[in-house]
Design a protein around this motif. Structure first.
Motif, PDB file in Angstrom:
ATOM      1  N   ALA B 431      19.308  78.173  28.923  1.00 11.22           N
ATOM      2  CA  ALA B 431      19.182  79.667  28.389  1.00 11.22           C
ATOM      3  C   ALA B 431      19.370  80.678  29.546  1.00 11.22           C
ATOM      4  CB  ALA B 431      17.746  79.462  27.690  1.00 11.22           C
ATOM      5  N   ARG B 434      23.137  81.392  29.670  1.00  7.77           N
ATOM      6  CA  ARG B 434      23.520  82.208  28.549  1.00  7.77           C
ATOM      7  C   ARG B 434      23.074  83.465  28.572  1.00  7.77           C
ATOM      8  NH1 ARG B 434      27.800  79.838  28.181  1.00  7.77           N
ATOM      9  NH2 ARG B 434      28.154  78.267  27.106  1.00  7.77           N
ATOM     10  N   GLU B 435      21.842  83.575  28.913  1.00  6.75           N
ATOM     11  CA  GLU B 435      20.980  85.096  28.560  1.00  6.75           C
ATOM     12  C   GLU B 435      20.673  85.728  30.041  1.00  6.75           C
ATOM     13  OE1 GLU B 435      17.549  83.581  26.544  1.00  6.75           O
ATOM     14  OE2 GLU B 435      18.577  82.536  25.090  1.00  6.75           O
ATOM     15  N   ARG B 436      20.712  85.140  30.973  1.00 10.79           N
ATOM     16  CA  ARG B 436      20.281  85.995  32.172  1.00 10.79           C
ATOM     17  C   ARG B 436      21.109  85.789  33.379  1.00 10.79           C
ATOM     18  NH1 ARG B 436      15.876  83.550  30.149  1.00 10.79           N
ATOM     19  NH2 ARG B 436      15.516  82.289  31.991  1.00 10.79           N
ATOM     20  N   GLY B 544      26.136  83.893  34.496  1.00 11.99           N
ATOM     21  CA  GLY B 544      25.234  84.578  33.606  1.00 11.99           C
ATOM     22  C   GLY B 544      25.419  86.053  33.401  1.00 11.99           C
ATOM     23  N   GLU B 585      30.360  82.134  31.085  1.00 11.80           N
ATOM     24  CA  GLU B 585      29.462  83.291  31.488  1.00 11.80           C
ATOM     25  C   GLU B 585      30.360  83.967  32.506  1.00 11.80           C
ATOM     26  OE1 GLU B 585      27.721  84.622  29.216  1.00 11.80           O
ATOM     27  OE2 GLU B 585      27.008  82.890  28.133  1.00 11.80           O
ATOM     28  N   THR B 711      23.108  77.846  20.622  1.00 13.71           N
ATOM     29  CA  THR B 711      24.008  78.946  20.431  1.00 13.71           C
ATOM     30  C   THR B 711      24.889  79.183  19.211  1.00 13.71           C
ATOM     31  OG1 THR B 711      24.041  79.274  22.834  1.00 13.71           O
ATOM     32  CG2 THR B 711      25.630  80.651  21.562  1.00 13.71           C
ATOM     33  N   TYR B 747      32.605  78.566  22.038  1.00 17.25           N
ATOM     34  CA  TYR B 747      31.889  79.677  22.348  1.00 17.25           C
ATOM     35  C   TYR B 747      32.862  80.660  23.092  1.00 17.25           C
ATOM     36  CZ  TYR B 747      28.262  82.236  24.955  1.00 17.25           C
ATOM     37  OH  TYR B 747      27.502  83.208  25.558  1.00 17.25           O
ATOM     38  N   ARG B 753      33.458  87.098  27.645  1.00 14.96           N
ATOM     39  CA  ARG B 753      32.367  87.329  28.628  1.00 14.96           C
ATOM     40  C   ARG B 753      32.567  86.993  29.955  1.00 14.96           C
ATOM     41  NH1 ARG B 753      27.796  87.279  25.406  1.00 14.96           N
ATOM     42  NH2 ARG B 753      26.410  86.256  27.193  1.00 14.96           N
TER      43      ARG B 753
END
Lengths: 402, 756, 137
Positions: B431, B434-436, B544, B585, B711, B747, B753
């Motif tokens: 996570a 993917r998020e930070r 990220g 990412e 995800t 993804y 991204r």
């Protein structure tokens, strides 16, 4: 009196005749099993087996006697499973004791990647008839006596596969029983005769030159180990084979109480106790191709270190002897069986470190090919032309070390 | 004949068969629960002999380490000869079992470390007798460095290996001597009798008898038979040829044949002289080189009378009757005779039986056979002794190894390195990426500088991409193919502004890639310079959506564009930054000197604290890249993975000139496609890795990588889909799940991204 | 316990054999010629690629932090090598040698009174462990 001596087999040696229906080059397990099956399954007995030295003197008498079918692709699982099953019946069929002992084989892993590989192995094995399951460390610790679950703090046992069909048998006895059966049916097995040339006319085998004279024949099966490329070259056939040494050792004899056959993939060895009580071990092939059968110091010192790391109690065993065999390795770590571009010239080679376990099925299939002229489905994937057809049988992860 | 044996009168007062203990002290060792006194310098066998004990119950004794007749278990080690074991206080000796084999050591026995010493000499002389001493002197006079190994001096030669290396056992540990020349002066063994009754106690070779008599032991009524030297003293000489020994456990009489009639000679002990057999084992073991064999070891062996009855091979307990029987059944080749009966395969390595096997076959009309191939070892070592000086294979540790361990990572063995498999919460690590923002240790990547006049020309022929179009400051993904067109490795090629190249490869692939490039470039005659920097540069992947934000806090320099690279300073550390994404990412690989890794890692973690930075380990990385459909060579590829099978033809430029694998690809592209690496999507859960892909009941491939993707909200997998009867199946089941065959790019398929 | 091995101030050179023959390095640097066309230059203080001149426009001359090393007194070094180095070491002093020592890739620089052990940074932990096992404190 020694109860482990060969008390029954009687060998009646043949003398070379000027012509045969089939000439088999190489009196090892595969050559003899082919002759045995030709004679007993197909009634083809005008057959000669030519052995340069003595029967079973090559890799048939130098291997570490493990029988297993825990491969990673459908084709080899099926093939070796057939062989494993034929081994189960071979003692009864030949009425000869081979010390066959189906006691299960452990492949231990010390890595996360190894866990995934062994889980996958269990799956593909079960799908194609081989009895293998994944085992967690707790079971391994319970079932394998004397195992150190984290050698040097760097090789934690993270699991493994248990191949229930894994077995051992006495290599020499397999050779002798097959030779005896073939001889009784009329096959001529001749020791001390070396093949010096192959005669090919119009792309058809017509004869064999030997140190004891010429033989006329239209079918030659090369079941040669070690020098397979040289013999094939006599017929103008090039084989994608390189020969590597493989070393092994045995200890003295001890009471037979270590029942497991154990391989550690990451420590790179395998070990089992023979029916006679010796602890028998081996490792990977030497990386450099060679026909050498010399044993070296680095091998024995290194394997002793690795084995005693996983099995500290074995440190007090005394090593009796080390030796070396010659492994014919194909590019895809799988055998090469069947026809060649030369009519009448058939091969069974590329037996690497897995020849012994394949003897019954290899002999059965090669005999069927000779007798019927049709390649059996079981060995069709192992044909020589697979390399040109880009249908290699990549299964290096399962070739193991034995 | 009795030769010149001295005759002595028996001691009429003794009741013991071995009538005199000789001078012993109060010191004792333990034999089967009995305290055994001994004289200084005694072997255990000599001490036992003083007490009238035969450790094996019977069989001729040689006192020279040649026969298996005094085997014992000494301090837990079985198969040790009592004649070669010094009598020492506190030693515990058990007799070798007469039926069956000794037990394995206790399961909880610990391994013991034995020291190893490596030495170098010009000449090694094996054997310290007269001829050995002479050879040593001769070599020393010639100014050569000589090492003499003499069992009597506690240096027992064990084996000769290619090198040549001579391995010896000493009280200080194992000694391995690398040398140029070897002189074998091992002398000769005495031939032991093989007749009925030859397993009785009370039989001695002439040298053994002389040895025990010299120690002050009186052998009582002693009968000499055969050719017995002057040194051994016998009471009586038995006339004629030896026929058998009689007695219950111990010898009572010697039966000989004189003029066709048996003669019985009463005896307490018999000294049996049947000639000698040179100890050629080590010389034969060294058959890969010219060894000099001197003294008795060079003598022609005596061929003893063919035995007609008795135990021919005491190690394997093989009778002459068994030899006869199996010979009649066609086991006529010396090797078959050996393998069929197991004669010669035991502890003494054929020392006792080989002379008889030769005479056995000669008696049956065969030429005199050479002795067996002699394989290491001549004398046995424990596995602990053999392992002396050896180490377990070591893994490499990255410069962040201690950081991972301090974080409590589960370390895993991977590609020759220790790598963090998980820090304990793989979902959270996933996570964070993917998020930070997250850090990953990618120091294990192969890293290489390639330059020189022909650098570009070499790369053009090595790789299937058009290297000429990689601009300075840019990089490109490449496959490394072998001549068969199969993928061996993959990586990145980056071109520097000064025209040099920086290459990366998969973890563990660097050595192979370096050899590959060196070999091919040399064969093409290309003038290049290569420096493998895998061990010199650490690498941290900053990945990220907040990666750029984090790095902008750490540097004032410009960050590179997607697939660009530059040399900048990050947190005070000089870095080569490659902007390339494996996780899917926004990602920057920071290659830097290994001595700055911890500093760089710590600075980035501090700077990213308020961004929610958290490091990710391999398990999370594998899931992240799986969602992107990025393959891992060695996990998702197989031995025969062509770019076409991998659906990586986009990485192969067939419009450029020749490159390794091109011919093979042209050829195999004309064949029908039989399998390809695809994506599988499953609902609810993922199949396990390695699961078989089924098309109905037909095998249709297997899963190489799989995970449930939070995800995507589905199980995602990479795997091989194989054609069934020439057609690729449209629907498959895996691990009991219906699987949809999809693009592996689950993804962010547009790749937006990493370019952000 | 003091660290046995430290990061060495190294400049790595990859060039041609002829250019390396003619290279000039600082006088107080120790040059280990690891191959005919490669060298490790161990500087007295900090790594300094600019202090090296080589007549090869394509030479790779870079600071290299990837090497760990430590000086060990001759007697202790010899004892350790007797037990852990299976190949014949040079007799002359000073001398350079490289090969497997204690199953690790080690470079050795022998002087009369002391021996320098050099190992890739990634193997430093293991070599330290094995040196300590071998009795070197």
């Amino acid at each position: 009196m020694n109860e482990f001596w060969e008390a029954k087999v009687a060998l009646q040696w043949g003398t070379l005749k000027p012509s045969y229906d089939v000439v088999i080059i190489g009196g090892g397990g595969h050559g003899l099993a082919t002759a045995y099956n030709l004679a007993l399954r197909h009634g083809i007995t005008n057959v000669a087996v030519l052995e340069r030295s003595y029967i079973g003197g090559g890799n048939s008498g130098r291997n570490t006697t493990v029988i297993r079918s825990n491969y990673g692709k459908p084709e080899p699982v099926r093939f070796y499973q057939r062989s494993l099953e034929l081994y189960r019946d071979l003692e009864a069929e030949t009425e000869r004791w081979m010390m066959h002992d189906e006691r299960g084989l452990w492949w231990i892993t010390h890595t996360e990647a190894g866990r995934r590989t062994e889980i996958a192995r269990a799956e593909i094995n079960r799908a194609f008839g081989a009895d293998t399951r994944f085992a967690e460390p707790e079971e391994i610790e319970r079932e394998i006596p004397g195992i150190n679950m984290n050698p040097a703090g760097e090789f934690p046992v993270l699991g493994g596969s248990f191949h229930a069909g894994g077995a051992t048998a006495r290599h020499d006895r397999v050779v002798w029983a097959l030779a005896e059966g073939a001889m009784r049916a009329g096959v001529d097995i001749i020791q001390g005769v070396e093949v010096t040339g192959l005669k090919v006319e119009n792309n058809q085998i017509v004869g064999v030159e030997t140190t004891q004279g010429s033989i006329a024949t239209e079918t030659v099966v090369s079941a040669v180990g070690g020098h397979a490329t040289s013999v094939a070259d006599m017929a103008g056939v090039r084989l994608p084979i390189r020969t590597h040494p493989l070393q092994a050792f045995v200890t003295n004899h001890y009471e037979g109480t270590f029942d497991a056959i154990v391989a550690s993939i990451d420590l790179g060895f395998y070990v089992s106790q023979t029916a006679r009580g010796e602890m028998l071990g081996g490792a990977h092939i030497d990386p450099q191709p060679s026909y050498s059968r010399r044993s070296d110091h680095h091998f024995i010192s290194s394997i002793a270190k690795r084995i005693t790391a996983l099995f500290p109690f074995m440190g007090d065993l005394r090593v009796l002897r080390q030796w070396t065999g010659s492994c014919d390795m194909s590019p895809d770590y799988s055998p090469v069986m069947g026809r060649t571009p030369v009519d009448g010239f058939l091969i069974t080679t590329g037996w690497g470190t897995w020849g012994f376990k394949a003897i019954p099925a290899g002999g059965e299939a090669m005999a069927e090919l000779v007798a019927t002229g049709t390649t059996p489905e079981l060995i069709a994937p192992f044909s020589l032309d697979r390399f040109a057809k880009d249908r290699a049988l990549a299964d290096r992860g399962s070739s193991g070390t034995h | 004949m009795g030769g010149g044996a001295r005759k002595v009168a028996p001691d009429p007062t003794s009741t013991n068969r071995c009538r005199t203990l000789g001078a012993v002290s109060d010191d004792t060792f333990d034999f089967a629960g009995r305290d055994i006194t001994f004289a200084p310098g005694d072997s255990a066998l000599l001490a036992l002999t003083r007490h009238g004990i035969h450790p094996a119950g019977g069989g001729p004794l040689c006192f020279a380490g040649d026969c298996p007749n005094c085997l014992c278990t000494v301090d837990g080690i079985s198969y040790v000869r009592a004649c070669q074991t010094p009598a020492e206080v506190g030693v515990r000796i058990e007799p070798h079992p007469t039926n069956g084999e000794p037990p394995l050591p206790a399961w909880d026995t610990e391994a013991k470390t034995v020291a190893a010493i490596h030495r170098r000499a010009d000449v090694v002389v094996i054997g310290g007798g007269e001829s050995g001493q002479a050879a040593r002197q001769q070599a020393a006079d010639a100014g050569r460095i000589v090492e003499l190994l003499d069992t009597n001096d506690g240096a027992e030669a064990i084996a000769v290996y290619p090198g040549p290396i001579v391995v010896a056992r000493t009280a200080d540990g194992m000694v391995n001597i690398e040398c140029d020349d070897i002189v074998v002066a091992t002398g000769a063994a005495e031939i032991q009798p093989i007749v009925p009754g030859s397993r009785l106690a009370g039989l001695w070779t002439p040298r053994a008898a002389a040895h025990v008599q010299a120690a002050g032991i009186d052998l009582g009524l002693t009968v000499a038979v055969g050719d017995v030297s002057d040194d051994a003293a016998a009471t009586v000489v038995a006339p004629g040829e030896l026929v058998r020994f009689e007695g219950e456990e111990r010898l009572a009489a010697v039966i000989t044949m004189v003029d066709g009639a048996e003669v019985r000679t009463e005896a307490d002990n018999a000294i049996v002289g049947l000639g000698i057999h040179p100890r050629t084992g080590l010389a034969r073991m060294a058959n890969f080189m010219d060894v000099e064999v001197v003294g008795d070891a060079a003598l022609e062996p005596t061929v003893p009378t063919c035995p007609s009855s008795g135990i021919a091979c005491p190690c394997s307990n093989v009778t002459v009757e068994q030899l006869d029987d199996i010979y009649e059944r066609g086991f006529t080749h010396m090797e078959l005779l050996k393998r069929g009966t197991l004669a010669g395969t035991g502890t003494c390595q054929g020392s006792v039986c080989t002379p008889y096997l030769r005479s056995f076959l000669q008696d049956r009309g065969q030429e005199l056979q050479p002795a067996f191939t002699f394989r290491p070892m001549a004398k046995q070592l424990t596995m602990n002794e053999i392992a002396a000086g050896s180490h377990l294979p070591a893994l490499a540790r990255t410069s962040l190894d201690s950081v991972h361990r301090d974080l409590g990572a589960q370390m895993d063995r991977m590609g020759g390195w220790w790598r963090p498999w998980t820090y304990g919460d793989t979902d959270a690590e996933y996570a964070a990426v993917r998020e930070r923002v997250s850090l990953g240790d990618v120091s294990t990547l192969g890293k290489m500088i390639l330059t020189g006049p022909d650098a570009e020309a070499s790369l053009q022929r090595l790789f299937p991409t058009d290297v000429s179009t990689i601009k300075p400051g840019r990089s490109r993904y490449v496959l490394m193919l072998n001549e068969r067109g199969y993928v061996m490795d993959d990586g990145m090629i980056a071109r520097e502004h000064d025209g040099t190249f920086f290459l990366t490869f998969t973890s563990g692939g660097a050595s192979m890639a370096e050899m590959w490039i060196r070999d091919w470039s040399a064969s093409w005659g290309h003038d290049i310079r290569i420096l493998n920097q895998t061990m010199s540069l650490g690498a941290i992947n900053v990945t990220g959506p907040l990666a750029k934000e984090l790095l902008e806090r750490a540097t004032d320099d410009d960050l590179p564009p997607f697939l660009g690279h530059c040399n900048i300073t990050v947190a005070g550390v000089p870095c080569k930054v490659l902007r390339v994404s494996f996780t899917g990412e926004l990602s920057f690989e920071l290659h830097h000197p290994v001595d700055r890794s911890v500093e760089l890692w710590t600075a980035l973690m501090d700077l990213g604290a308020d961004l929610g930075i958290q490091p990710h380990a391999i398990e999370a990385l594998f899931r992240l890249r799986l969602e992107k459909g990025h393959i891992i060579v060695g996990i998702d590829t197989d031995y025969d993975s062509t770019p076409r099978r991998l659906q990586h033809e986009w990485a192969v430029n067939m419009k450029k000139g020749d490159f390794i694998g091109r011919t093979a690809i042209e050829r195999t592209n004309r064949l029908a496609l039989d399998k390809r690496l695809v994506g599988f999507r499953t609902e609810g859960r993922a199949p396990f890795e390695g699961a078989v892909v089924w098309s109905g009941s037909d095998y249709a491939g297997w899963v190489t990588s799989a995970a449930f993707s939070p995800t995507i909200g589905a199980g995602v997998a990479l795997g091989w889909l194989e054609a069934v009867d020439g057609e690729f199946p449209a629907s498959v089941t895996i691990d009991g799940l219906d699987a949809e065959i999809v693009s592996p790019h689950f993804y962010d398929p547009e790749g937006a991204r990493p370019r952000a | 316990m003091p660290e046995l091995l430290h990061t060495l101030p190294v400049t790595r050179i990859v060039t041609t054999a002829a250019a390396l023959d003619g290279a000039s390095v600082p006088e107080d640097a120790l040059v280990l010629r690891t191959a005919p066309d490669e060298a490790l230059v161990i500087h007295a203080e900090a790594a300094d690629p600019d202090a090296i001149t080589i007549d090869d426009a394509h030479a790779i001359v870079v600071a290299d932090a990837g090497w760990s090393g430590g000086w060990i007194p001759t007697a202790a070094a010899d004892t350790f090598l007797d037990g852990n180095c299976s190949w014949a070491r040079p007799i002359d002093r000073p001398a350079f040698a490289q090969g497997m020592v204690a199953h690790l890739p080690v470079k050795l620089w022998f002087e009369a009174e002391r021996t320098l052990f050099v190992v890739p940074h990634v193997s430093a932990h293991e070599l330290t462990h094995r040196l300590r096992e071998g009795g070197i404190a």
